[in-house]
Design a protein around this motif. Structure first.
Motif, PDB file in Angstrom:
ATOM      1  N   HIS A 274       1.003  -1.371  -0.205  1.00 40.95           N
ATOM      2  CA  HIS A 274      -0.047   0.153  -0.053  1.00 40.95           C
ATOM      3  C   HIS A 274       0.937   1.506   0.339  1.00 40.95           C
ATOM      4  CE1 HIS A 274      -3.828  -1.832   0.954  1.00 40.95           C
ATOM      5  NE2 HIS A 274      -3.469  -3.095   1.872  1.00 40.95           N
TER       6      HIS A 274
ATOM      7  N   HIS B 174       0.151   2.142   5.795  1.00 48.14           N
ATOM      8  CA  HIS B 174      -0.074   2.420   4.801  1.00 48.14           C
ATOM      9  C   HIS B 174      -1.605   1.956   4.198  1.00 48.14           C
ATOM     10  CE1 HIS B 174       3.274   5.148   4.113  1.00 48.14           C
ATOM     11  NE2 HIS B 174       3.866   3.889   4.009  1.00 48.14           N
TER      12      HIS B 174
ATOM     13  N   THR C 117      -4.279   1.166   6.266  1.00 51.98           N
ATOM     14  CA  THR C 117      -5.321   2.001   6.808  1.00 51.98           C
ATOM     15  C   THR C 117      -5.081   3.406   7.333  1.00 51.98           C
ATOM     16  OG1 THR C 117      -4.401  -0.172   8.285  1.00 51.98           O
ATOM     17  CG2 THR C 117      -5.616   1.600   9.387  1.00 51.98           C
ATOM     18  N   GLY C 118      -6.486   3.917   6.170  1.00 45.61           N
ATOM     19  CA  GLY C 118      -6.637   5.306   6.047  1.00 45.61           C
ATOM     20  C   GLY C 118      -7.177   5.852   7.558  1.00 45.61           C
TER      21      GLY C 118
ATOM     22  N   ASN D 211      -9.988   8.176   7.649  1.00 47.23           N
ATOM     23  CA  ASN D 211     -11.370   7.530   7.607  1.00 47.23           C
ATOM     24  C   ASN D 211     -11.529   6.550   8.565  1.00 47.23           C
ATOM     25  OD1 ASN D 211     -12.077   9.504   6.715  1.00 47.23           O
ATOM     26  ND2 ASN D 211     -11.688   9.514   4.867  1.00 47.23           N
ATOM     27  N   HIS D 212     -11.290   4.955   8.551  1.00 51.08           N
ATOM     28  CA  HIS D 212     -11.730   4.115   8.643  1.00 51.08           C
ATOM     29  C   HIS D 212     -11.203   4.376   9.888  1.00 51.08           C
ATOM     30  CE1 HIS D 212     -11.013  -0.796   7.587  1.00 51.08           C
ATOM     31  NE2 HIS D 212     -12.069  -0.461   9.043  1.00 51.08           N
TER      32      HIS D 212
ATOM     33  N   LYS E 121     -13.937  13.191  13.333  1.00 49.34           N
ATOM     34  CA  LYS E 121     -12.555  14.170  12.934  1.00 49.34           C
ATOM     35  C   LYS E 121     -12.027  14.968  14.029  1.00 49.34           C
ATOM     36  CE  LYS E 121     -10.921  12.743   8.523  1.00 49.34           C
ATOM     37  NZ  LYS E 121     -10.884  12.910   7.157  1.00 49.34           N
TER      38      LYS E 121
ATOM     39  N   LYS F  12      -1.152  11.078  11.124  1.00 44.26           N
ATOM     40  CA  LYS F  12      -1.429  10.279  11.455  1.00 44.26           C
ATOM     41  C   LYS F  12       0.015   9.418  12.034  1.00 44.26           C
ATOM     42  CE  LYS F  12      -2.079   6.092   8.269  1.00 44.26           C
ATOM     43  NZ  LYS F  12      -2.047   5.554   6.717  1.00 44.26           N
TER      44      LYS F  12
END
Lengths: 186, 186
Positions: free
Chosen positions: A23, B23, B25-26, B28-29, B38, B49
DNA sequence: GTCTATAAGCGGATAGAC
DNA sequence: GTCTATCCGCTTATAGAC
């Protein structure tokens, strides 16, 4: 003997996936690094990034297995050969750490639960490494089932030591793995 | 004893990073999974992050170390205790494989060359695991430098076996690691 | 402290000219 | 076979109301 766009894409992808994971590596980065155009990527790899990853893992695994076999050929005795191979890895790692990464591992961890094709490619790769060690042990007189078992154990030890060496930037774990191989194969 | 947004964010992030890597894992998730808004994320983790990853790795490492120590307390003899601990991991892995992943490893491999704060957090985590093993060996009469050395070797073995078990979906590598621990500590 | 809306950019993937 | 232009979604991050 010219290198096609396809070859350039795979070898660039192999390097980048190994360094940054699946990723963490974008297709644009791979394209830039390889010099190939985006059109070619989807011409040669219609299934896109996933297919590119599968073939990259396969290529990397072949290279690593060949390297293991070459390393083990250096000495006749299996124990000395395996020990020497790990030491060799530790030493060359000391030099160009930044350009390598741990083969396959990052991609395997990231994708094992989400892409079955990639996971399978990683698994096959690891099995190849284990076979190489087991083969050497067989030739050195170890019994078959014991040799296969130890192939897995040695592979575990090396992968773990490599992971720790890479993370800490210090080749001590690899050197200690080498040092303790004789006890394991006793 | 209520769980703040901060706590929920870290524990969700820990789980997801372990399963899918950094990378993969976002944010938003993570937000969705934690239920936090947020706005709170950047309120509690102004460095975004990267900071979230550092603290997640630290939390995961503490949990794992505690689990190692609890496991090793089960038996008095260090060799039996370590062997038993690895077997325990192999067994429980058999059950809920899908919910776990290999602690820290994916994040370590992905970020070692690109984020020094995250790499350092991973390194400290691994050092903690090694200390736990070394401590037990010391109590069992091993000499100090030897105990520290073996802490690294055992950690390598476990990390590698865990990586292979996770990738192949089979706990055999962990079981074989356990089986071969006595030879290593001989 | 909490939340929403939105910015700005990069991700993978596709269409279609050549 | 090769290349460009472009789409859409999702990413991290920020601004500003409440």
């Amino acid at each position: 003997m010219k290198e096609t766009s396809r070859d350039k894409l795979i070898s660039a992808a192999s390097r980048l996936f190994q360094l940054q994971g699946y990723h963490g590596t974008g297709l644009n980065h791979i394209l830039k690094e390889s010099g190939a155009p985006k059109g070619s990527l989807y011409y040669y790899f219609p299934d896109g990034k996933e297919q590119l990853a599968v073939e990259s893992v396969q290529l990397t695994a072949e290279h690593v297995r060949a390297r293991i076999e070459r390393g083990l050929d250096q000495k006749k005795d299996a124990v000395e050969a395996i020990q020497g191979f790990i030491e060799e890895m530790a030493n060359q790692y000391q030099n160009d750490r930044s350009q390598e990464g741990v083969p396959i591992a990052a991609v395997a961890l990231e994708t094992a639960l989400f892409s079955e094709p990639i996971r399978t490619a990683c698994q096959s790769g690891y099995e190849g490494f284990q076979e190489a060690f087991a083969e050497k042990l067989l030739q050195s007189g170890f019994e078959e089932s014991r040799a296969r078992e130890l192939g897995i154990v040695i592979n575990s030890m090396i992968e773990g030591a490599f992971l720790l060496s890479f993370t800490t930037g210090n080749n001590e774990p690899l050197l200690l793995a080498a040092k303790n191989i004789p006890a394991l194969l006793k």
